[in-house]
Scaffold this active site. Structure first.
Site, short mmCIF file in Angstrom:
data_model
loop_
_atom_site.label_atom_id
_atom_site.label_comp_id
_atom_site.label_asym_id
_atom_site.label_seq_id
_atom_site.Cartn_x
_atom_site.Cartn_y
_atom_site.Cartn_z
N THR A 77 0.84 -1.20 0.00
CA THR A 77 0.00 0.00 0.00
C THR A 77 0.87 1.24 0.00
O THR A 77 1.94 1.27 0.61
CB THR A 77 -0.93 0.01 1.22
OG1 THR A 77 -0.15 -0.17 2.41
CG2 THR A 77 -1.94 -1.12 1.13
N ASP A 78 0.39 2.28 -0.67
CA ASP A 78 1.15 3.50 -0.84
C ASP A 78 0.90 4.46 0.33
O ASP A 78 0.15 4.15 1.25
CB ASP A 78 0.78 4.15 -2.17
CG ASP A 78 1.90 5.07 -2.69
OD1 ASP A 78 2.90 5.25 -1.99
OD2 ASP A 78 1.75 5.60 -3.81
N LYS A 79 1.51 5.62 0.25
CA LYS A 79 1.41 6.63 1.29
C LYS A 79 -0.04 6.96 1.63
O LYS A 79 -0.84 7.26 0.75
CB LYS A 79 2.13 7.91 0.83
CG LYS A 79 2.03 9.07 1.82
CD LYS A 79 2.73 10.30 1.26
CE LYS A 79 2.57 11.48 2.20
NZ LYS A 79 3.22 12.72 1.67
#
Length: 434
Positions: A149-151
């Site tokens: 998962t990204d920021k």
């Protein structure tokens, strides 16, 4: 008899060569005398007393020494016992709120950007599940995440696989060393060669957004007063259903040309659920299940549907976006994106009922997952939207997009397709996790 005994004693104290020691008694001179025995015994007793005095003195200086020494000893014994435990391959069911983190994946050696895995690895070491050097080199514990998962992206059903020592009360001890917005909700044993990324068949994401995002551009609406009508919801679901099946999503990510085979992705389902009100604002949740996703793919899929529903783009742009021409596809905000669930259907069919392993299904943990989302994920999304207005600000950028452009992008990688890589966000088997 008495005289004989006195003679022996006398012999013991007689000077060498004296008459008292003459005769056969002379041979007993090599045996320790009673006096020597007495002196040795007194010396030994004195040494023991002195040693006891020193111990008592140390105990008095320490205050509550007995408890402390026992506690230290217990901790050392427990640590030694943990080290003797064999390592086993397991999976952990994780839930976390991604706000304040620069994604899931750990960047070993870099402390500039904090990630979810930074906190997880620290908790694993502190709880005694893994040696400290395994935290420094995660390959030593065969660590693998299912989705990167990204920021700012949250998760309610993230899965990681790794080898750990199966200590007593393992979940409780790990969670004791984690912040409240990161929880381990479940654990299961898996096969020795299990890899959570490669064995994953599909992933389900949700995207929570305020419903005023679907209001037509020609209608002025007040964000808190807007309510999604049935007709608009049906239009949204009609458009989302167009994504089902296999399409070329090169326009929905970056650094991929139209002839890159990895740009083709299979979508199993995508729909928008019924709206609901929180904090005086109406929200809805879009669900999408696919085999894998590229970086930014989900956010762009949703962004394009919003642009169509609002009247900025024609519905025909969907078909054009899957062709070879370059289409300007807007990317919806990252706030609201949640990894809901990962699927291991093939693994479950092969190993789930073999008598040794459990199927990787989490029906017993569903209540805990729901509680976590209500406590940490949904409030974060709602409060952040109200404070930062990420959706409202993004909607203002839609008019600057050129949805009518039909120029075909000439890319040098058409003949030599760029291979999928982690740097692009595909996470190896294709999951970008946005």
């Amino acid at each position: 008899m008495l005289r004989w005994g006195l003679r022996v004693v006398s012999c013991g104290f007689s000077a060498p060569g004296s008459a008292a020691c003459a005769g056969p008694w002379r041979r007993r001179r090599t045996v320790p005398t009673m006096a020597e025995d007495l002196i040795a015994a007194v010396a030994s007793q004195t040494k023991r007393l002195n040693s006891s005095s020193e111990v008592v003195q140390r105990l008095e200086e320490n205050g509550h020494p007995n408890k402390k020494l026992k506690s230290d000893a217990d901790e050392e014994d427990a640590e030694d016992q943990n080290k003797k435990l064999p390592k086993r391959k397991i999976v952990l069911l994780m839930a976390y709120s991604g706000k304040g983190y620069h994604g899931m994946q750990r960047n070993v050696g870099s402390s500039q950007f904090k990630t979810i895995e930074d906190d997880l690895v620290c908790a694993l070491v502190q709880s005694g599940c893994i040696p400290e050097n395994h935290g420094e080199d995660m390959k030593k514990m065969s660590f693998q995440r299912c989705a990167r998962t990204d920021k700012g992206v949250s998760a309610a059903g993230q899965i990681v696989s790794l080898k750990v020592r199966l200590i007593d009360d393992i979940l409780e001890k790990i969670n004791n060393h984690l912040p409240s917005h990161i929880r381990i909700l479940g654990l299961k044993r898996v096969t020795g060669g299990f890899n959570s990324k490669n064995k994953c068949d599909a992933r389900t994401y949700s995207y929570m957004l305020p419903t005023f995002a679907f209001a037509h551009k020609d209608h002025e609406v007040q964000e808190e007063l807007y309510r999604l009508d049935r007709e608009t919801l049906e239009r949204v679901n009609q458009l989302l259903a167009c994504y089902k099946g296999t399409h070329n999503f090169h326009n929905f990510t970056s650094q991929k040309g139209p002839r890159d085979p990895s740009a083709k992705r299979y979508i199993m389902e995508m729909y928008c659920g019924e709206s609901f009100v929180r904090e005086n604002m109406e929200f809805a949740v879009i669900q999408v299940k696919g085999q894998s996703f590229m970086m930014h793919q989900i956010r762009k899929m949703i962004g394009l549907v919003i642009a169509i529903v609002k009247g900025y783009a024609a519905e025909s742009i969907l078909e054009r976006s899957w062709g070879e021409e370059k289409v300007d596809v807007p990317k919806a905000p990252g706030l609201g994106l949640v990894l809901e669930k990962v699927h291991f259907e093939k693994y479950n069919r092969r190993f789930g009922n073999d008598g040794l392993h459990e199927p990787l299904e989490w029906t017993e943990e569903e209540e805990k997952i729901a509680v976590f989302k209500e406590q940490y994920i949904y409030p974060t999304i709602i409060n952040t939207e109200r404070e930062e207005k990420s959706m409202a600000n993004w909607l203002k950028t839609l008019p600057i997009h050129d949805f009518n452009s039909s120029a075909v992008e000439v890319q040098t990688n058409n003949k030599n397709p760029k291979k999928s890589s982690d740097a692009e966000g595909s996470d190896g088997c294709g999951d970008d996790s946005d």
